[in-house]
Design an enzyme around this catalytic site. Structure first.
Site, PDB file in Angstrom:
ATOM      1  N   CYS A 200       0.838  -1.190   0.000  1.00 16.62           N
ATOM      2  CA  CYS A 200       0.000   0.000   0.000  1.00 16.62           C
ATOM      3  C   CYS A 200       0.885   1.256   0.000  1.00 16.62           C
ATOM      4  O   CYS A 200       1.758   1.384   0.837  1.00 16.62           O
ATOM      5  CB  CYS A 200      -0.881  -0.039   1.246  1.00 16.62           C
ATOM      6  SG  CYS A 200      -1.793   1.470   1.506  1.00 16.62           S
ATOM      7  N   CYS A 203       0.165   3.146   3.655  1.00 12.48           N
ATOM      8  CA  CYS A 203       0.609   2.657   4.964  1.00 12.48           C
ATOM      9  C   CYS A 203       1.612   1.508   4.863  1.00 12.48           C
ATOM     10  O   CYS A 203       2.072   0.995   5.875  1.00 12.48           O
ATOM     11  CB  CYS A 203      -0.594   2.237   5.808  1.00 12.48           C
ATOM     12  SG  CYS A 203      -1.311   0.680   5.251  1.00 12.48           S
ATOM     13  N   CYS A 222      -6.339  -2.292   0.599  1.00  7.65           N
ATOM     14  CA  CYS A 222      -5.449  -2.441   1.742  1.00  7.65           C
ATOM     15  C   CYS A 222      -6.308  -2.722   2.972  1.00  7.65           C
ATOM     16  O   CYS A 222      -7.188  -1.923   3.320  1.00  7.65           O
ATOM     17  CB  CYS A 222      -4.640  -1.164   1.941  1.00  7.65           C
ATOM     18  SG  CYS A 222      -3.701  -1.169   3.476  1.00  7.65           S
ATOM     19  N   CYS A 225      -5.570   0.225   5.936  1.00 11.18           N
ATOM     20  CA  CYS A 225      -6.060   1.612   5.875  1.00 11.18           C
ATOM     21  C   CYS A 225      -7.221   1.802   4.905  1.00 11.18           C
ATOM     22  O   CYS A 225      -7.779   2.884   4.798  1.00 11.18           O
ATOM     23  CB  CYS A 225      -4.920   2.570   5.528  1.00 11.18           C
ATOM     24  SG  CYS A 225      -4.411   2.495   3.804  1.00 11.18           S
ATOM     25  N   ASP A 356      22.239  -4.117 -17.711  1.00 12.47           N
ATOM     26  CA  ASP A 356      21.920  -5.148 -16.731  1.00 12.47           C
ATOM     27  C   ASP A 356      20.773  -6.012 -17.264  1.00 12.47           C
ATOM     28  O   ASP A 356      19.646  -5.539 -17.392  1.00 12.47           O
ATOM     29  CB  ASP A 356      21.511  -4.437 -15.433  1.00 12.47           C
ATOM     30  CG  ASP A 356      21.151  -5.421 -14.333  1.00 12.47           C
ATOM     31  OD1 ASP A 356      21.212  -6.644 -14.565  1.00 12.47           O
ATOM     32  OD2 ASP A 356      20.807  -4.946 -13.234  1.00 12.47           O
TER      33      ASP A 356
HETATM   34 ZN   LIG Z   1      -2.791   0.956   3.515  1.00 17.01          ZN
END
Ligand SMILES: [Zn+2]
Length: 444
Positions: A200, A203, A222, A225, A356
């Site tokens: 998220c 958070c 999420c 939150c 790379d």
């Molecule tokens: Zn969150």
């Protein structure tokens, strides 16, 4: 004095362009480079000459989205655009030099993420389209968060057209924004191993997904939150997949417009995101829905993005691969196609490819084991052994394959009797050579 610099710059740029054309060399970057050296303010002049400006940025899909926007809004408008994928400062200035006019109704440029600071300093966008953020050439761009910040911090007050299904981009906090998204469909996956980012952005807890469309693009929430896909104004829905192409509806929920049964000949869910972004821009520009539908249905890819060419009575499909998600999505499209086929991987590690090549280890090569009727498998390019090794470490059983010098051997590969379709998957620097070879074979 300033004017003089500008005229000198365009004169030098045009001279370079003519010389390059005479030598049959590519003129998508060098004329701009010369002009920029002489007149470092030239982007300001381009800005002044364009009435309405659209910028497209993000990891994947920039070239297709930019070309689609152009295709939909042309031919009744004078447009300035870098259609050939040359998306750094020099490419944008070259587009101007190569199509010099006193004024343009619309400018539409795809911009390399790393070039955004320089480009947006002088080119003030009215609409800023973001496609997605995936891992790509980490030696050049750095990690996902940095790329996300790079993109979102250069929208500069333009109306942002944002992919709601990309949790990173959807966290954009600016006020002027509209979201677009692609509904769940038969090709959506419930589990996905090539996730780049599933945390998220608010958070940092792990995001939970109902479905994935492309990599981490999908429906997410999420549990900590509550951060989730924002409500999107523009939506592709009612998606039916037929023989590698799609039929779908497009909705503008704000004004209740619905364009139904759009036939889209380009494969891959990721291309549904590109067409959704382009149609969103067309709606914002007030283009009639009939015209949008007609133009989307007649669009063909000509730039090595699932580009189809007929050679010796066979379909040759060329698809640029340059990062894990792009590779995985291309393999999914191939897995969806039952016909007898040959697959050619061409991996280079020149500067423009990214030195790379470790990204191939993040691509989902297990999808190869779902591909039916592989009649021949080839590896070419400077790092062909690395590519073969990567495939060997997937769940695909690598038995019969051949290392090739693709510049010499493509003709032989395409002539293979047992393959009806040839999929060629080159990295950036191999793409142009591949296209040249295939075009020349087409003529023989
Ligand atoms: Zn969150």
């Amino acid at each position: 004095m300033k004017n003089l610099r500008f005229y000198l710059a365009t004169f030098a740029g045009i001279t370079a362009k003519l010389l390059l054309k005479l030598l049959r060399k590519d003129a998508t970057s060098a004329p701009g480079k010369i002009a920029y050296k002489i007149c470092p303010d030239i982007l300001k002049e381009i800005d002044r000459r364009c009435r309405f400006k659209i910028l497209v940025s993000g990891t994947n899909g920039k070239t297709t989205t930019n070309n689609l926007i152009n295709w939909i809004i042309s031919p009744d408008k004078t447009i300035l655009s870098n259609l050939k994928g040359s998306n750094m400062v020099n490419g944008i200035i070259s587009a101007f030099i190569n199509n010099l006019k006193k004024s343009y109704e619309i400018a539409c440029f795809e911009v390399d993420e790393g070039s955004l600071p320089v480009v947006t300093k002088d080119l003030k966008a009215d609409i800023f389209v973001t496609t997605n953020v995936f891992r790509d050439q980490l030696d050049r761009y750095g990690e996902l968060d940095r790329v996300k910040d790079l993109i979102l911090s250069h929208i500069n007050g333009a109306l942002a057209v944002i992919n709601a299904d990309d949790p990173n981009l959807a966290s954009y906090s600016g006020e002027k924004k509209v979201f677009y998204s692609v509904d769940e469909n038969a090709l959506s996956r419930l589990a996905n191993v090539t996730l780049d980012s599933w945390f998220c952005p608010v958070c940092n807890s792990q995001l939970e997904y109902t479905f994935y469309n492309v990599g981490h693009l999908g429906k997410y929430i999420c549990s900590q939150c509550g951060y989730k896909n924002p409500e999107s104004r523009f939506l592709i829905t009612n998606i039916k997949s037929e023989d590698g192409s799609f039929v779908f509806d497009f909705m503008d929920r704000e004004n209740g417009t619905k364009i139904q049964d759009i036939r889209w000949k380009v494969g891959g869910i990721y291309n549904l995101y590109n067409v959704c972004a382009a149609m969103s821009v067309a709606m914002l520009l007030g283009i009639e829905t009939n015209k949008i539908k007609d133009r989307v249905e007649t669009f063909t890819n000509k730039l090595g993005r699932m580009e189809e060419v007929e050679v010796y009575g066979k379909q040759v499909v060329i698809s640029l691969v340059k990062n894990p998600i792009g590779m995985s999505e291309t393999l999914k499209v191939i897995a969806d196609d039952p016909c007898p086929k040959a697959i050619v991987f061409i991996l280079n590690d020149n500067a423009a490819d990214g030195k790379d090549v470790s990204w191939i280890w993040d691509a989902d090569f297990d999808i190869l084991s779902e591909v039916k009727n592989i009649r021949a498998l080839f590896f070419g390019g400077k790092r062909k052994e690395d590519m073969a090794l990567r495939v060997k470490y997937s769940s695909f059983e690598l038995k019969d394959f051949e290392f090739i010098d693709f510049e010499k051997d493509l003709k032989k590969v395409i002539s293979l009797e047992e393959a009806h379709k040839i999929y060629i998957l080159p990295t950036y620097t191999a793409l142009f050579k591949t296209k040249k070879i295939v075009e020349s074979l087409k003529k023989t």
